[in-house]
Design an enzyme around this catalytic site. Sequence first.
Site, short mmCIF file in Angstrom:
data_model
loop_
_atom_site.label_atom_id
_atom_site.label_comp_id
_atom_site.label_asym_id
_atom_site.label_seq_id
_atom_site.Cartn_x
_atom_site.Cartn_y
_atom_site.Cartn_z
N ARG A 102 -21.96 -16.49 -3.96
CA ARG A 102 -22.41 -15.40 -4.82
C ARG A 102 -21.52 -14.17 -4.70
NH1 ARG A 102 -28.32 -14.12 -3.50
NH2 ARG A 102 -28.06 -13.00 -5.46
N GLU B 292 -26.39 -14.09 3.92
CA GLU B 292 -25.29 -13.56 3.13
C GLU B 292 -25.51 -12.12 2.71
OE1 GLU B 292 -28.12 -14.86 -0.04
OE2 GLU B 292 -27.55 -15.49 1.98
N ASP B 293 -26.76 -11.73 2.40
CA ASP B 293 -26.99 -10.35 1.98
C ASP B 293 -26.88 -9.40 3.16
OD1 ASP B 293 -29.22 -11.40 3.13
OD2 ASP B 293 -30.63 -10.74 1.61
N ARG C 163 0.84 -1.20 0.00
CA ARG C 163 0.00 0.00 0.00
C ARG C 163 0.88 1.25 0.00
NH1 ARG C 163 -1.59 -3.80 3.48
NH2 ARG C 163 -3.72 -4.57 3.45
N ASP D 64 -31.30 -12.76 -8.03
CA ASP D 64 -31.81 -14.11 -7.83
C ASP D 64 -32.55 -14.54 -9.07
OD1 ASP D 64 -30.74 -14.35 -5.34
OD2 ASP D 64 -32.60 -13.97 -4.24
N GLU D 65 -32.70 -15.84 -9.26
CA GLU D 65 -33.31 -16.34 -10.49
C GLU D 65 -34.78 -15.96 -10.63
OE1 GLU D 65 -33.98 -20.59 -10.66
OE2 GLU D 65 -33.53 -20.76 -8.53
N ASP D 66 -35.46 -15.70 -9.51
CA ASP D 66 -36.88 -15.37 -9.58
C ASP D 66 -37.14 -13.88 -9.44
OD1 ASP D 66 -36.07 -15.25 -7.01
OD2 ASP D 66 -37.70 -16.46 -6.16
N ARG E 267 -32.89 -14.35 10.45
CA ARG E 267 -32.20 -13.12 10.07
C ARG E 267 -31.80 -12.30 11.31
NH1 ARG E 267 -31.99 -11.10 4.95
NH2 ARG E 267 -32.89 -12.40 3.31
#
Length: 760
Positions: A539, A643-644, A431, A555-557, A715
């Site tokens: 992800r 995770e989110d 750095r 997400d897929e949906d 959660r």
Amino acid sequence: MQTRKKYIFLTFLASWLLLFFFGGDQLRRFAFFSGRKVEARRSWPRWTDRTLLRSFADPEELQRDGDPALLSPRERRAAWLSVYKTSRCRMETCFDFSRCERHGFKVFTYPQERGQPVSETYSKILSSIERSRYHTPNPEEACLFILSIDTLDRDHLSAQYVRNVDEKIRGFPLWNGGRNHLIFNLYSGTWPGYTGELGFDIGQAILAKASFDTQSFRPGFDISIPLFSKDHPQRGGDRGWLYQDSVPPKKKYLLVFKGKRYLTGIGSGTRNALHHIHNGKDIISLTTCKHGKDWEKHKDTRCDKDNVDYERFDYQELLHNSTFCIVPRGRRLGSFRFLEALQAACIPVLLSDGWELPFSEAIDWGKAAVVGSERLLLQIPSAVRCIHPERVLAFQQQTQFLWDAYFSSVDKIVHTTLEIIKDRLSPPRSRSRLLWNALPGGLLVLPDFSTHLGDFPFYYLQHGYSPSKKFTALIRVVSQAGSLSQPILRLIQAVSGSQYCAQIVVLWSCEKPPPPSGKWPQSAVPLTIIQGRRKLSDRFFPFEAIQTDAVLSLDEDTSLSTSEVDFAFSVWRSFPERIVGFPTQSHFWDPEQGRWGYTSKWTNELSIVLTAAAFYHRYYHSLFTEYLPAGLRELVDGLAACEDILMNVLVAAVTKLPPIKVTQRKQHKEGVAQPAECGDGAAGTPRPGQRSPPAPHSAPAKAKGTAGSRPFSRRQDCLNQLADWFGYMPLLSSQLRLDPVLYKDQVSVLRKKYPSLEKP
């Protein structure tokens, strides 16, 4: 023969005359200047204009230290040699780089021996290392070794002094003369000299020491650390006193000091002279003689008055209401008030000659502190009065940054020490000073990701960079069937239609293989399939396929239109350091349960943007995978729908900013992970189409027993475990939502850039 003698005599006479006329003049000059130097030392200080800078102190008082047993230079040299018995070390001569080549920078802590006393502070240091991403339980993988013997207090009069350290460390098979070892120390030496003696030979070990003397400090090898108390928090730590976006008014006091006045011994000279700058108005300098067992035996005529004045002022109030704080040396060079002044945004005025400042290899203290001289104490008031108000504010802001980035907890002090050593192993990828001294700080900027400022999301505005004009869509698929569902087909079509989309990456997190390439829809952008490891943390893995700065996590949906994607991306390019997205949640403090709660109720408050449809910078993938310790990622993989939350907590901890919500055409529902994956019964990945129930109207803890509140309970557990690990709650609430210009205004549709966002 007579002629030869005559020539020899004349040559000798000429040589003597030349020596007299030229050499004698030099000798006279040398004697003259030597006499002037002695006179200058005797009559110091010699002010250039005594009428402009009147001396309130006897020069002899400033020169003497009050210590009858003051060490001579020879004695100091002997004390230094007792610590550094080997030659002065450098990384190239006393460190084995080959140990770090195979497994990288890994740190091994010696196992605790039964019956071996360890102080609370040293336990915190060991815990910080063991919780870090660098720790390894295998010594064969280690690049650096940490002793289990407590070496923090090497004052042999202290109750925490560990004896026979030399014998113990020589019995360790891994010691190897101290090579590749790191030794921590806070207190060295004892009364009356307080030298740097540790009482054992450190050999070729790196010394991380408080109150480091510049004469014994080995540049590029040793590390100077701050002196901190046993009550210093393990992690998190209290925030600085200068709040963000607040410009402090002119404070009541310009310069303050309140502390002990040593009547005898080392360090007494500076503190005995502090009363000369006290004016009782904007400069407050208070000392007390009441400390130690026999202070009354040595009390002078000032003690009684000083003790009375000392009780009239509160120390915390002085810190809050002063612009500058004097930080003189104590018995040792460092003192606790250095960190206290940093936290209080009271600019430290350092009076400790020869002190190697903490982390000086990385930190530019010229931007956060005034480094004075003990011999020029009387010039300090006039010097600080000359500092421009704008410069004062810059100093105060930098104190808050440094406090929060490197000093607010034991974790940060230890991790900064480790990161400095790690940077030395590969100078080309280390750095720069700029990264260490600018937000968000060196700990949060990974040189393994890049060394170019334009690759990070934090420096665009300061340095004129801008993020890339394209994004990568990352779609996580957990479909149970071998064929593609209609929602994912529509999603690929909508995202690929965006003018800003560079590519689509599908993360296939299922045991069943993905459909063949002929089954996937045709799109205008490249589509890449990546086989995942069926973990929730996958992800946020830094895949090489992602080359753009922006990542659209889906997400897929998820249901999105092309206009929504375009507008959200244009917003993100204005705020590249934040998460920008559609579905939002919020956290709150539940006073009845004494824990953090989580809700998806549609309110004006938001603190979490779900990564089911969100933009963020790809650098956060590297931070998530490489900066966070493995224990946190294992927590995410074990707790469904966590995770989110961790990604939002991480970004908030880095930026100190909340996420941004953008206009959404329809309500996006949250996909909640359930304990099943791909129809095979594995835990951690949600079934497609499985939704969360409406948010409970009561406190989450009260509804915990109902079936509908189970996802929220998970959660909440995740949220509270993350707050415990970070030591505080990094999430910040916001009421900001960004809409397109003329959104829902009663004007012609032709004047609107995103008219489709208003369609039901």
